[in-house]
Design a protein around this motif. Structure first.
Motif: not given
Length: 584
Positions: A309-311, A394-398, A576-579, A466-467
């Motif tokens: 995650h990046a904020l 918030i940028s999330s990447k799995n 819902k946001k999804s990658n 990333p979403f």
């Protein structure tokens, strides 16, 4: 040798106990799932009854209709509370299960190591191999249990979002501040007089606030307003934030969230959102929603090691209907262009600063609050004259998606390589020629393309975008009439801009509540910036801040009426946001 047999029996007994506890947890989870399904069916029946009662509204007397509606709402609220209790029990079972599993795993690993060391000394190579086989079996069982824990975690997310949506996408909370010293100061010679500091607004329950005004010479006023949550003067900052915290879990689950403070000057909006001027105080008791929300977000991120995650943080100020960037190098630089994309509202060239912890958020807030427009009025000596919008992106990447992309790339390369080998046999060359000459086939495979040589490897690109989810924290300027503020000259333009933007916000909510075909978002920069939060795909919480005294009864009634209108808005379910994984 008998000593080794006894230790092996103890080890097998521990494994048997662990399996027995796992089966018991599974049975409890099935029971909770059954109860949740029954509650969902009851909720659907209650909603159907509510719709039937709404259709028969014209034929039923108002009093009977109110009784039926209140009983149905009370029943629905009780079922929601039951669902919330079931969710809490399920989460408690999950936490205890995960803790116990981790402890047992550590114990089993320690026992295996002891058995291995003992076997190397006392037993032969055959015993060591048996222990290694059992260790492999246990590791496989542990991996399966971890997968089940992941499934339970995902199910908890779904139940949590279902509970939040049952409460409503637009939630309205109300906070009644305590009496303050300036409440006893008369605003003007024609004001309320000595009785103006009398408390007329009371929080009588957790969801009801009552206005009881008995001014001499004026008809008595007795009105009741119901909201999702009502905080009285005795509620602390921590108690207010506890009701906001569940929305932050939805933020990391992939939903946008917006928290907005609305009310007149001096009603406690800035105190609720930013806290006391001493943001860095060690106790944290006076910290507002912005700082506490950032701490909670970083705590939730620390519990998700499987995703990166990046904020980033941005701060805007809407002053005199102009959008100002408070994080720009020349603080207060004007930003004119606002762009809209599906589910997102962006401000061109807006400065965003990366933040790594809540301390950096507090430092930025301490810096920008000094830049915000302030002006003394008769109501408050330090009145905020602009709308403050703090955005945490918030940028999330799995990483699992990256591994999937590599596997897809490898599989596609191997398929194309095998197809190239087959293309050089006489039969495959004739088949490829027939494919190329066939008018019914509108494309060529990589193996049949003349631009590829036998040794060429086709280029395969993979990219995982990333979403992003946004948390918008809005501290609106005070809503009151010009006579109440007592300003004059150039400050009149500030009051005019504030009232027009807040009127535009009310018009937008009215259009959404009445389901009009056109919603006037562009009538104000404030509503234009918050378009994706008010009527878009964000979960919106409106925090109404009201003054309890008779002196401010007009502004307080306007604030409570605004909240009642916001509760009438029925929006589509939030998205819902999804990658997305793209393979070229």
């Amino acid at each position: 040798m008998p000593l080794f047999v006894n230790r092996d029996q103890v080890f097998a007994h521990q494994v048997h106990l662990l399996e027995h506890k796992l089966r018991a947890k599974e049975e409890r989870i099935l029971e909770l799932e059954t109860e949740t399904a029954i509650l969902n069916v009851r909720l659907a029946e209650s909603l159907a009854k509510l719709q039937e009662e709404k259709d028969s509204k014209a034929s039923n007397p108002p009093q009977v209709e109110n009784k039926i509606t209140r009983s149905s709402i009370a029943k629905l609220i009780s079922e929601v509370q039951t669902l919330k209790q079931c969710l809490s029990e399920l989460f408690a079972v999950y936490v205890s299960f995960a803790t116990e599993l981790e402890e047992k795993s550590k114990q089993l690993q320690e026992n295996v190591e002891q058995q291995r060391c003992y076997s190397l000394k006392e037993c032969g190579q055959d015993t060591v191999e048996n222990l290694q086989a059992r260790l492999t079996t246990l590791e496989r069982s542990l991996a399966e249990e971890r997968d089940r824990c992941g499934a339970e975690r995902q199910r908890r997310k779904e139940l949590h979002n279902t509970l939040v949506e049952l409460r409503g996408n637009i939630r309205v909370h109300c906070r009644v501040r305590p009496l303050l010293p300036f409440d006893h100061v008369q605003s003007s010679p024609s004001g309320w007089g000595p009785a103006s500091s009398e408390q007329v607004i009371h929080a009588i329950s957790d969801d009801t606030v009552v206005v009881n005004c008995m001014k001499p010479g004026v008809p008595a006023l007795n009105k009741m307003f119901e909201f999702e949550r009502v905080h009285g003067p005795e509620d602390s900052q921590e108690a207010v934030f506890e009701e906001v915290k569940p929305l932050l879990t939805s933020l990391l689950d992939g939903y946008n969230v917006c928290i907005m403070a609305y009310g007149q000057t001096g009603s406690g909006k800035t105190y609720t959102m930013t806290g006391s001027p001493e943001l860095n105080e060690p106790s944290g008791l006076q910290q507002g929603i912005i700082v506490k929300a950032s701490e909670e977000i970083f705590r939730l991120i620390s519990e998700k090691p499987s995703a990166s995650h990046a904020l980033e943080m941005s701060v805007m100020e809407v002053y005199n209907n102009d959008v100002l960037d408070l994080l720009a190098k020349d603080a207060g630089q004007r930003r004119e262009k606002v762009t809209m994309s599906p589910g997102s509202c962006q401000v061109a060239s807006l400065t965003q600063e990366p933040v790594c912890d809540a301390c950096e958020v507090m430092q930025i807030m301490s810096r920008v609050l000094r830049l915000r427009a302030h002006c003394p009025t008769l109501v408050h000596t330090d009145s905020s004259r602009s709308h403050l919008i703090v955005t945490l992106t918030i940028s999330s990447k799995n990483p699992n998606a990256q591994a999937l992309a590599r596997r897809l790339q490898s599989a596609k390369k191997s398929m194309q390589h095998s197809a190239q080998k087959e293309s050089w046999s006489p039969k495959s060359r004739r088949a490829n020629a027939a494919v190329r000459n066939s008018p019914e086939d509108g494309f060529q495979s990589p193996a049949s393309s003349p631009s590829l040589s036998p040794c060429a490897s086709p280029r395969l690109g993979t990219s995982q975008m990333p979403f992003q989810t946004k948390l918008q924290l809005v501290d609106l300027a005070g809503s009151e009439c010009v006579d109440m503020t007592g300003v004059s000259g150039g400050a009149l333009w500030e009051v005019s801009c504030i009232n027009r933007s807040l009127s535009a916000l009310s018009d937008v909510l009215g259009a959404l509540a009445e389901q009009r075909p056109h919603v006037p978002y562009r009538n104000s920069k404030l509503t234009h910036l918050l378009q994706d939060a008010i009527g878009g795909d964000a979960k919106l919480l409106v925090m109404l801040c009201v003054s309890p005294t008779q002196r401010f009864i007009t502004e307080s009634l306007q604030t409570l009426s605004f909240g009642a209108r916001a509760r009438q808005v029925h929006r589509d379910p939030v998205r819902k946001k999804s990658n997305t994984l793209k393979v070229k």
